[in-house]
Write a protein that holds these residues in place. Sequence first.
Motif, PDB file in Angstrom:
ATOM      1  N   ALA A   1      -2.284   7.668 -11.675  1.00 46.27           N
ATOM      2  CA  ALA A   1      -2.322   7.892 -10.226  1.00 46.27           C
ATOM      3  C   ALA A   1      -3.579   7.268  -9.632  1.00 46.27           C
ATOM      4  N   ASP A   2      -4.706   7.455 -10.305  1.00 48.81           N
ATOM      5  CA  ASP A   2      -5.962   6.879  -9.831  1.00 48.81           C
ATOM      6  C   ASP A   2      -5.893   5.354  -9.830  1.00 48.81           C
ATOM      7  N   GLU A   3      -5.295   4.767 -10.845  1.00 47.62           N
ATOM      8  CA  GLU A   3      -5.162   3.310 -10.911  1.00 47.62           C
ATOM      9  C   GLU A   3      -4.301   2.783  -9.762  1.00 47.62           C
ATOM     10  N   TRP A   4      -3.227   3.478  -9.444  1.00 42.41           N
ATOM     11  CA  TRP A   4      -2.370   3.051  -8.326  1.00 42.41           C
ATOM     12  C   TRP A   4      -3.102   3.181  -6.995  1.00 42.41           C
TER      13      TRP A   4
ATOM     14  N   VAL B   1       0.838  -1.197   0.000  1.00 38.80           N
ATOM     15  CA  VAL B   1       0.000   0.000   0.000  1.00 38.80           C
ATOM     16  C   VAL B   1       0.873   1.247   0.000  1.00 38.80           C
ATOM     17  N   ARG B   2       1.914   1.242   0.807  1.00 39.76           N
ATOM     18  CA  ARG B   2       2.828   2.396   0.849  1.00 39.76           C
ATOM     19  C   ARG B   2       3.462   2.625  -0.512  1.00 39.76           C
ATOM     20  N   ARG B   3       3.908   1.573  -1.146  1.00 39.70           N
ATOM     21  CA  ARG B   3       4.541   1.692  -2.473  1.00 39.70           C
ATOM     22  C   ARG B   3       3.554   2.185  -3.519  1.00 39.70           C
ATOM     23  N   TYR B   4       2.353   1.616  -3.521  1.00 40.29           N
ATOM     24  CA  TYR B   4       1.347   2.027  -4.497  1.00 40.29           C
ATOM     25  C   TYR B   4       0.999   3.506  -4.340  1.00 40.29           C
ATOM     26  N   ARG B   5       0.864   3.940  -3.102  1.00 39.19           N
ATOM     27  CA  ARG B   5       0.518   5.349  -2.872  1.00 39.19           C
ATOM     28  C   ARG B   5       1.688   6.275  -3.191  1.00 39.19           C
TER      29      ARG B   5
ATOM     30  N   ILE C   1       3.842   5.723  -5.635  1.00 38.99           N
ATOM     31  CA  ILE C   1       3.821   5.806  -7.096  1.00 38.99           C
ATOM     32  C   ILE C   1       2.709   6.746  -7.548  1.00 38.99           C
ATOM     33  N   ALA C   2       1.544   6.645  -6.914  1.00 41.38           N
ATOM     34  CA  ALA C   2       0.431   7.541  -7.248  1.00 41.38           C
ATOM     35  C   ALA C   2       0.822   8.992  -6.996  1.00 41.38           C
ATOM     36  N   SER C   3       1.502   9.230  -5.904  1.00 45.08           N
ATOM     37  CA  SER C   3       1.946  10.590  -5.583  1.00 45.08           C
ATOM     38  C   SER C   3       2.928  11.111  -6.630  1.00 45.08           C
ATOM     39  N   LEU C   4       3.850  10.259  -7.059  1.00 40.96           N
ATOM     40  CA  LEU C   4       4.799  10.661  -8.098  1.00 40.96           C
ATOM     41  C   LEU C   4       4.087  10.981  -9.408  1.00 40.96           C
TER      42      LEU C   4
ATOM     43  N   GLY D   1      -7.614  -1.706  -3.021  1.00 40.28           N
ATOM     44  CA  GLY D   1      -7.905  -3.125  -3.209  1.00 40.28           C
ATOM     45  C   GLY D   1      -7.095  -4.008  -2.271  1.00 40.28           C
ATOM     46  N   GLU D   2      -5.833  -3.662  -2.060  1.00 45.16           N
ATOM     47  CA  GLU D   2      -4.986  -4.416  -1.134  1.00 45.16           C
ATOM     48  C   GLU D   2      -5.552  -4.355   0.282  1.00 45.16           C
ATOM     49  N   ILE D   3      -5.918  -3.154   0.704  1.00 45.47           N
ATOM     50  CA  ILE D   3      -6.442  -2.972   2.062  1.00 45.47           C
ATOM     51  C   ILE D   3      -7.771  -3.707   2.222  1.00 45.47           C
TER      52      ILE D   3
END
Length: 69
Positions: free
Chosen positions: A38-41, A10-14, A16-19, A47-49
């Motif tokens: 960003a929305d997809e990430w 989740v941390r990694r996905y968010r 990447i979304a931030s970038l 989804g993970e959570i």
Amino acid sequence: MTGSAILENVRRYRAIASLCRQAAAFRPVQRISLLTQADEWEQRAVGEIEGYFEAQDPPIPDQLSGSVN
């Protein structure tokens, strides 16, 4: 998968979304594409959570869910 592995994903996905959102601010031509990514990430993170908590919570029997027969 363990809870800490889920949180790391989740941390990694968010991140990447931030970038993607940051890049969108500086690349107006690619803005729509980057914001879509960003929305997809973010959706992957959600989804993970959700998957983690659905696996943790047992289903609620009908008599406890408040349904009336």
